[in-house]
Write an enzyme that holds these catalytic residues in place. Structure first.
Site, short mmCIF file in Angstrom:
data_model
loop_
_atom_site.label_atom_id
_atom_site.label_comp_id
_atom_site.label_asym_id
_atom_site.label_seq_id
_atom_site.Cartn_x
_atom_site.Cartn_y
_atom_site.Cartn_z
N ASP A 127 0.79 -1.23 0.00
CA ASP A 127 0.00 0.00 0.00
C ASP A 127 0.83 1.29 0.00
OD1 ASP A 127 1.05 -0.05 2.56
OD2 ASP A 127 -0.87 -0.06 3.59
N HIS A 128 2.11 1.22 0.35
CA HIS A 128 2.91 2.43 0.56
C HIS A 128 3.66 2.92 -0.67
CE1 HIS A 128 2.11 2.44 4.81
NE2 HIS A 128 3.07 3.31 5.09
N ARG A 183 8.37 3.35 11.62
CA ARG A 183 9.48 2.93 10.76
C ARG A 183 10.77 2.73 11.54
NH1 ARG A 183 9.04 8.72 7.78
NH2 ARG A 183 6.91 7.97 7.85
N ARG A 226 -2.23 12.59 10.14
CA ARG A 226 -0.94 13.18 10.51
C ARG A 226 -0.65 14.34 9.57
NH1 ARG A 226 2.92 8.41 11.41
NH2 ARG A 226 1.78 8.29 13.38
N ASP A 255 3.28 -0.75 11.40
CA ASP A 255 2.81 0.57 11.00
C ASP A 255 2.18 1.20 12.23
OD1 ASP A 255 2.06 2.21 8.25
OD2 ASP A 255 0.65 2.57 9.89
N SER A 257 5.62 7.69 12.88
CA SER A 257 5.59 6.38 12.24
C SER A 257 6.34 5.33 13.05
CB SER A 257 6.20 6.50 10.85
OG SER A 257 6.49 5.24 10.32
#
Length: 803
Positions: free
Chosen positions: A151-152, A695, A498, A216, A693
């Site tokens: 999806d990213h 990440r 965000r 995520d 995030s």
């Protein structure tokens, strides 16, 4: 058709996906198996329920094991008896997944829990590094049901069809890696175009009482279905996929009591916008936010998911709602009536105990709540919509709305799209279209297909909207924006979660506001922030004045959802012949080398690389947008390390002084120069460092480029854990004012590492350029296992040591 003969339920170690207390009581519930049959990818949905009182195992399609409602009930009773008090819903689900409910030390906000999550979900940008780490572990298969969701990596440029086609071409190498790695190691693969990870989870994998971790930060979306869903870094996901108990600091529990009911222009999004304004971006750190009270029943299941999703913006571990009839309706509509029936039977375990105590309680009367809009530049700057025009004028924020963007993982449900379309239809009926540019992002292929069938997409296109791909798109900076120049001051309004500086379009001058899809649509039609749809009038094409009627939309489609195109790839039962190739010359993917072990000595004379001023999110530490394409290549992605952070020495970004050469350079370039010359370094930061995030690249990059310590006033939860996982030392000032003692050209020694232990502070020796020194006390939150990660050089190294 016998599902067991299809190879869909096999496991590498047990040939079953179900938890079984005793083999004699082996029984199962298999829910909505998705089979792809024939040339046309025709779907067959098989719902096979064996024994209505069976243990529930929400494995869907992937191998592994899962907790049962009976086991959940058993664990809850053990813990309730031990603690001798009523339990919150959060505690029931979390403690119900304890690895050792009898012996686990449980103290909110203090002890670390060892948990057994039911499943793992990974989006494609973080899955690359997670799967690379899993490959490095040497394990043959994942131990729990796991999925990858593409999806990213889809950039919004023209429209859904064209953008998806381009993404498949540009990202072919990465998609092939993820598909083959999933097939090889037993991980389900949702192809590009399937939708956003959190919507797919809600439609397929979340259910009341499940404990799910996802790579995520907005994984908490699943709390709208009574799940405890927690965002983590890839290394945490690897632990769970490896069958290792997952550690989580025992969360505090913030209660949000809802009374009254939603109506008119007020939406579920306004609940979390209000909560964010109360708690701020760090007010939920270390806590689960648990919604309760009579007002809950006025919110749809997908509305509850919206609230939980954006709970990430207050730093919360996750958010959750109690099981109710709205969740049951959603489960029934998404083909999971058997799960709903089981949840009904176990409802007492899926709601809080009477008399349970929260660490802090907020009360919101939904009948009095007004539409809100938050921003710019931070999601906790809350304003009633009725006041935003005046506030914008006072602060010099651009009033003209350049673009309105609806959808994303936060607000892309059938109800959201229907309510937005109801407003668009009113405008069209009066001969109007949007004055602002307008984009629509469906959350999943199922949502896209259903709103297309039911006419919502046409209405939204007719009013001026562009329907984008079923992907994250502009919400995460995947937006090839052309309407303004870089540095041009402008305003956009989104239904996203965000709105940090530069997040959506890489333009630091873009003033981004987050609100509900309804308010976004109204402001896009009006073209200005100075418009309150509850009181202000629009001018129709014939010159007459009119007000928009409050939005309306069905919670769920009257007919069944249209699943659209099949986008799921199940891992084969036999994967010995599956090859996972990573080219040594690839610029997108890179196999990992283990980090060095701790050498047994104190860390001496670490050079301050940068002293960061103010807010430093994971977007500042490891930007997304165009950098997403390097998420599988550690060395290349490291070229974006801290390029968005503000250097306190000169108020500049990506401009720091190289203390070895005396010249100024970019942060990654100076870090590489220090590493090449054997000089380890430290980053000094402010409050809530690493918010945003999940990440883990924001932790991997400093480690890769020679960093050893991140020293700040306070950390965001996920980032602190990610740093520990990679062998870094995340430390905090015992006295926050000591931040002011450190100068940009200082060196720092960390002493006391020979006796590094939980609860025992370390000492910092700050060495100034003039020869003077300051001794400061440094705190940490390491537990015994995490200290071993540091000794081994990383959590992955420690895992290998234990094999």
């Amino acid at each position: 058709m016998d599902a067991l003969k299809l190879g869909f339920l096999t496991s590498p170690d047990s040939n079953t996906v179900l938890s079984v207390n005793k083999m004699a009581s082996y029984c199962m519930t298999v829910t909505r198996l998705r089979l792809v049959l024939g040339e046309g990818a025709r779907r067959l949905h098989v719902s096979a329920a064996f024994n209505a009182k069976a243990k529930v195992a929400m494995s869907r399609f992937e191998p592994g094991t899962s907790i049962s409602y009976e086991k959940l009930h058993e664990n809850i009773n053990i813990v309730r008896k031990r603690l001798n008090r009523p339990l919150t819903l959060s505690e029931k689900i979390v403690y119900g997944h304890l690895d050792d409910p009898v012996g686990q030390d449980i103290a909110r906000g203090r002890t670390y829990l060892r948990l057994r999550p039911d499943r793992v979900a990974m989006q494609d940008a973080t899955a690359q590094m997670a799967m690379l780490q899993f490959i490095s572990s040497g394990l043959p298969k994942v131990a729990v049901p796991s999925t990858i969701h593409c999806d990213h990596l889809i950039e919004a440029q023209i429209g859904g069809v064209e953008d998806l086609k381009r993404a498949k071409e540009v990202n072919q190498e990465v998609y092939n890696f993820l598909a083959t790695a999933g097939a090889k190691y037993g991980v389900g693969f949702w192809k590009p175009g399937s939708g956003i990870i959190h919507q797919i989870i809600l439609e397929n994998y979340a259910y009341p009482g499940v404990l799910l971790i996802g790579t995520d930060s907005h994984t908490p979306n699943g709390g709208g279905l009574g799940s405890i869903c927690i965002g983590v870094g890839g290394a945490d996901a690897v632990d769970v996929m490896a069958g290792i108990p997952w550690e989580l600091k025992c969360p505090n529990v913030i209660g949000v009591k809802l009374t009254g009911s939603l109506s008119g222009w007020t939406s579920p999004k306004d609940v979390i916008l209000k909560v964010a304004g109360i708690l701020t971006v760090k007010g939920g750190t270390g806590a689960i936010v648990e919604y309760h009270g009579p007002g809950v029943d006025s919110i749809s299941c997908t509305g509850m998911a919206t609230i939980c999703n954006m709970g990430a913006e207050i730093g919360a571990t996750t958010s959750v709602f109690p099981y109710n009839h709205r969740m049951k309706t959603y489960l029934n509509k998404t083909g999971r009536a058997d799960i709903a029936a089981l949840a009904d039977e176990h409802k007492d375990d899926l709601v809080p105990d009477k008399g349970c105590k929260y660490d802090h309680v907020i009360e919101i009367n939904l009948s009095e709540l007004k539409p809100h809009i938050n921003g710019p530049f931070t999601p906790d700057l809350a304003h009633p919509v009725s006041e935003i025009g005046a506030v914008a004028e006072k602060n010099g924020w651009p009033l003209e709305v350049k673009v309105g963007l609806i959808g994303s993982c936060t607000n892309s449900s059938y109800e959201d799209m229907g309510r937005a379309a109801s407003l668009a239809k009113q405008a069209l009926d009066k001969g109007l279209k949007c004055k602002a540019a307008f984009t629509v992002t469906p959350g999943s292929e199922q949502i896209r297909a259903t709103i297309e069938r039911d006419g919502f997409s046409k209405i939204l296109r007719d009013v001026g909207g562009v329907v984008l791909a079923n992907a994250c798109g502009p919400c995460i900076g995947q937006w090839d924006r052309k309407d303004v120049k870089m540095g041009e001051k402008n305003t956009i309004v989104t239904s996203y979660n965000r709105n940090f500086t530069s997040r959506n379009d890489a333009n630091p001058a873009t003033h981004a506001f987050v609100t509900s899809p309804e308010i976004v649509t109204a402001l896009a039609i009006a073209g200005t922030l100075k418009f309150d749809p509850e009181t202000d009038y629009l001018t129709a094409a014939n010159g007459e004045k009119f007000k928009l009627e409050p939005p309306n939309g069905d919670e769920l489609p009257a007919r069944d959802f249209d699943p659209g195109q099949d986008t799921y790839q199940h891992p084969p039962a036999e994967s010995g012949s599956v090859m996972v190739d990573v080219s040594p010359t690839s610029t997108r993917l890179q196999l990992l080398e283990p980090f060095d072990k701790w050498n047994g000595k104190d860390l001496e004379d670490l050079q301050v690389l940068i002293k960061v001023k103010g807010k430093c999110t994971t977007d500042h530490i490891s930007a997304a947008g165009p950098w997403l394409k390097f998420r599988g290549h550690l060395d290349n992605i490291s070229n974006n390390m801290l390029i968005g952070a503000i250097n306190i020495e000169n108020d500049a970004v990506n401009k720091i002084k190289n203390r070895l050469t005396g010249e100024y350079g970019g942060v990654p370039d100076v870090a590489r120069h220090y590493k090449a010359n054997g000089l380890s370094w430290v980053v000094v930061g402010d409050d809530n460092y690493g918010e945003g995030s999940s990440r883990e690249h924001a932790a991997l990059e400093p480690r890769h480029l020679g960093g050893r310590v991140i020293l700040v006033k306070s950390f965001a939860r996920i980032h602190e854990t990610n740093l520990k996982k990679q062998g870094m030392l995340p430390l905090t000032f015992a006295d926050p004012t000591d931040y002011d003692k450190i100068r940009p050209d200082d060196k720092l020694s960390i002493t006391g590492l020979a006796t590094f232990a939980p609860g025992k502070p370390l000492k910092g020796v700050v060495k100034h350029g003039d020869g003077s020194q300051d001794i400061i006390t440094l705190n940490h939150t390491f537990n015994e296992n995490q200290v071993e990660w540091f000794h081994a050089g990383s959590a992955l190294n420690r895992m290998k040591e234990l094999q």
